[in-house]
Enzyme design. Structure first.
Site, short mmCIF file in Angstrom:
data_model
loop_
_atom_site.label_atom_id
_atom_site.label_comp_id
_atom_site.label_asym_id
_atom_site.label_seq_id
_atom_site.Cartn_x
_atom_site.Cartn_y
_atom_site.Cartn_z
N LYS A 114 -71.74 -1.53 42.05
CA LYS A 114 -72.44 -2.82 42.17
C LYS A 114 -72.62 -3.29 43.61
O LYS A 114 -73.60 -3.98 43.91
CB LYS A 114 -71.73 -3.89 41.35
CG LYS A 114 -70.33 -4.21 41.82
CD LYS A 114 -69.63 -5.11 40.82
CE LYS A 114 -68.21 -5.38 41.23
NZ LYS A 114 -67.38 -5.84 40.11
N ARG B 188 -60.47 -14.43 34.08
CA ARG B 188 -61.91 -14.22 34.06
C ARG B 188 -62.21 -13.73 32.65
O ARG B 188 -61.87 -14.44 31.71
CB ARG B 188 -62.37 -13.25 35.17
CG ARG B 188 -63.85 -13.49 35.54
CD ARG B 188 -64.33 -12.58 36.66
NE ARG B 188 -64.46 -11.19 36.23
CZ ARG B 188 -64.91 -10.21 37.03
NH1 ARG B 188 -65.26 -10.47 38.27
NH2 ARG B 188 -65.00 -8.98 36.57
C1 LIG Z 1 -66.32 -5.14 40.14
C2 LIG Z 1 -65.51 -4.72 39.01
C3 LIG Z 1 -64.65 -3.62 39.17
C4 LIG Z 1 -64.47 -2.90 40.48
O1 LIG Z 1 -63.81 -3.70 41.40
P1 LIG Z 1 -63.40 -3.13 42.84
O2 LIG Z 1 -62.53 -4.18 43.41
O3 LIG Z 1 -64.65 -2.92 43.59
O4 LIG Z 1 -62.69 -1.86 42.63
C5 LIG Z 1 -63.91 -3.22 38.06
N1 LIG Z 1 -64.03 -3.85 36.87
C6 LIG Z 1 -64.84 -4.90 36.67
C7 LIG Z 1 -64.90 -5.55 35.35
C8 LIG Z 1 -65.62 -5.37 37.75
O5 LIG Z 1 -66.42 -6.42 37.56
#
Ligand SMILES: *Cc1c(COP(=O)(O)O)cnc(C)c1O
Length: 353
Positions: free
Chosen positions: A36, A129
């Site tokens: 992302k 969350r």
């Molecule tokens: C963004 C996200 C991740 C990855 O997070 P990082 O800190 O970039 O490793 C994993 N799981 C969910 C649900 C996310 O939204």
């Protein structure tokens, strides 16, 4: 080359991917590589695939759509919107979920598309969350196991995000136990027990991950070579895969305090200035429309970033020994948030080297 630019070293990135995949494989953990932060750029995602990750994962279905040609399973990370149910089933193989009503819509879409859509149920273990509270999990599963077109393949947790809660052995052990209980109660097999994001890499480095936990979803750890619970560097990774570059368009000696009555700045705030006498000030042709300001640092550490408006960034060049001139390029180290903002700006050129 065009500026501003985000330069990406694909060799270093490939090496980071391999290092993290190896680290996880040693503990029987599969890697869902999270794309992302760079808006699903397929050239970067390809480095992930070539480096041996098990899944590509993103919060936005628009990004997963770009990976149709990659022969790899795709995971939608953000809880799906009901309005996107058809796209979710079309472009992702697995989605993370926490709402029965949404899974019912995914089931309908899957039946129409003659597909089986896999779901991972998110459990909230304190970060507040997404996710179901553990006391509601059995009721939840009861309502979705019989839905056609849907296969429950696992459970997951997300930490280090909204609440900043740090993952511990016991939190992840709790997740594994919830999974075991569900398997016996509902007589099913959960293939995926997904223990969080780059924050959980810290436990992996300490060799403190409970048996049974078999998946992590990792973005920042791969891109920047850090675990995010304590910002520890991951051994044998590069931290400078990404560099932000901008061009100097004005360079002059000027006072450090504005002249005249100080009112509101371009963002409606009243700025405060410290008088440092005459300084050498540079203006760069970029601004907060291109990159998030707080999260970048000049590679020339004697340069100070002093502010920015939408398209101008101001730097203090008084202390540097390098003789910069108009037209020169300044380079910045970036954080995860600034990779995200620079990738999102249509004005920033993406350059691979
Ligand atoms: C963004 C996200 C991740 C990855 O997070 P990082 O800190 O970039 O490793 C994993 N799981 C969910 C649900 C996310 O939204």
């Amino acid at each position: 080359m065009k500026y501003p630019a985000l330069k990406i070293n694909l060799k270093k990135l490939h090496s980071n991917v391999e290092t993290i995949v190896k680290l996880c494989k040693e503990k029987n953990i599969s890697v869902a590589a999270v794309t992302k932060a760079f808006c699903g750029n397929p050239q970067i995602a390809k480095v992930f695939v070539d480096g041996g990750v098990d899944y590509l994962a993103d919060s936005r279905i628009e990004n997963l759509k770009k990976y149709a040609n990659f022969n790899i399973h795709k995971i939608l990370l953000r809880i799906p919107m009901i309005s996107q149910a058809t796209d979710v089933v079309t472009y992702s193989d697995i989605s993370l979920n926490s709402e029965v009503s949404t899974i019912k819509e995914l089931s309908k879409a899957a039946l129409l598309l003659k597909k089986i859509h896999k779901v991972i149920i998110m459990i909230d273990l304190g970060d507040l969350r997404e996710g179901i509270l553990p006391i509601h999990i059995e009721d939840f599963v009861k309502k979705i196991v019989t839905l056609e077109g849907i296969k429950l393949v696992g459970i997951g947790v997300n930490l280090n995000c909204y609440g900043g809660v740090i993952p511990t052995y016991s939190t992840l052990k709790n997740l594994v136990n919830i999974g075991k209980k569900l398997e016996t109660t509902f007589n099913l097999n959960l293939d995926i027990i997904s223990g969080g994001n780059s924050g959980s890499l810290n436990l992996l480095l300490e060799d403190n991950i409970p048996t049974g936990l078999n998946n992590l979803r990792i973005g920042e750890g791969i891109l920047l070579g850090v675990e995010t619970s304590f910002q520890n560097l991951i051994p044998d990774t590069y931290n400078d895969v990404f560099t932000f570059c901008a061009e100097i368009i004005e360079l002059k000696d000027k006072p450090s305090v504005p002249i005249g009555t100080i009112g509101l700045n371009a963002f409606g705030k009243q700025p405060i200035f410290e008088d440092k006498g005459i300084m050498t000030r540079g203006i760069l042709a970029c601004g907060i429309q291109d990159i998030s300001l707080e999260q970048i640092t000049p590679k020339d550490t004697s340069i100070e970033l002093i502010g920015a408006s939408s398209d101008h960034m101001i730097v203090d060049l008084t202390k540097t020994n390098i003789k910069y001139k108009v037209g020169d390029i300044l380079e910045f180290n970036v954080s995860y948030g600034s990779i995200l903002s620079a990738s999102t700006s249509e004005y920033v050129q993406i350059e691979f080297y």
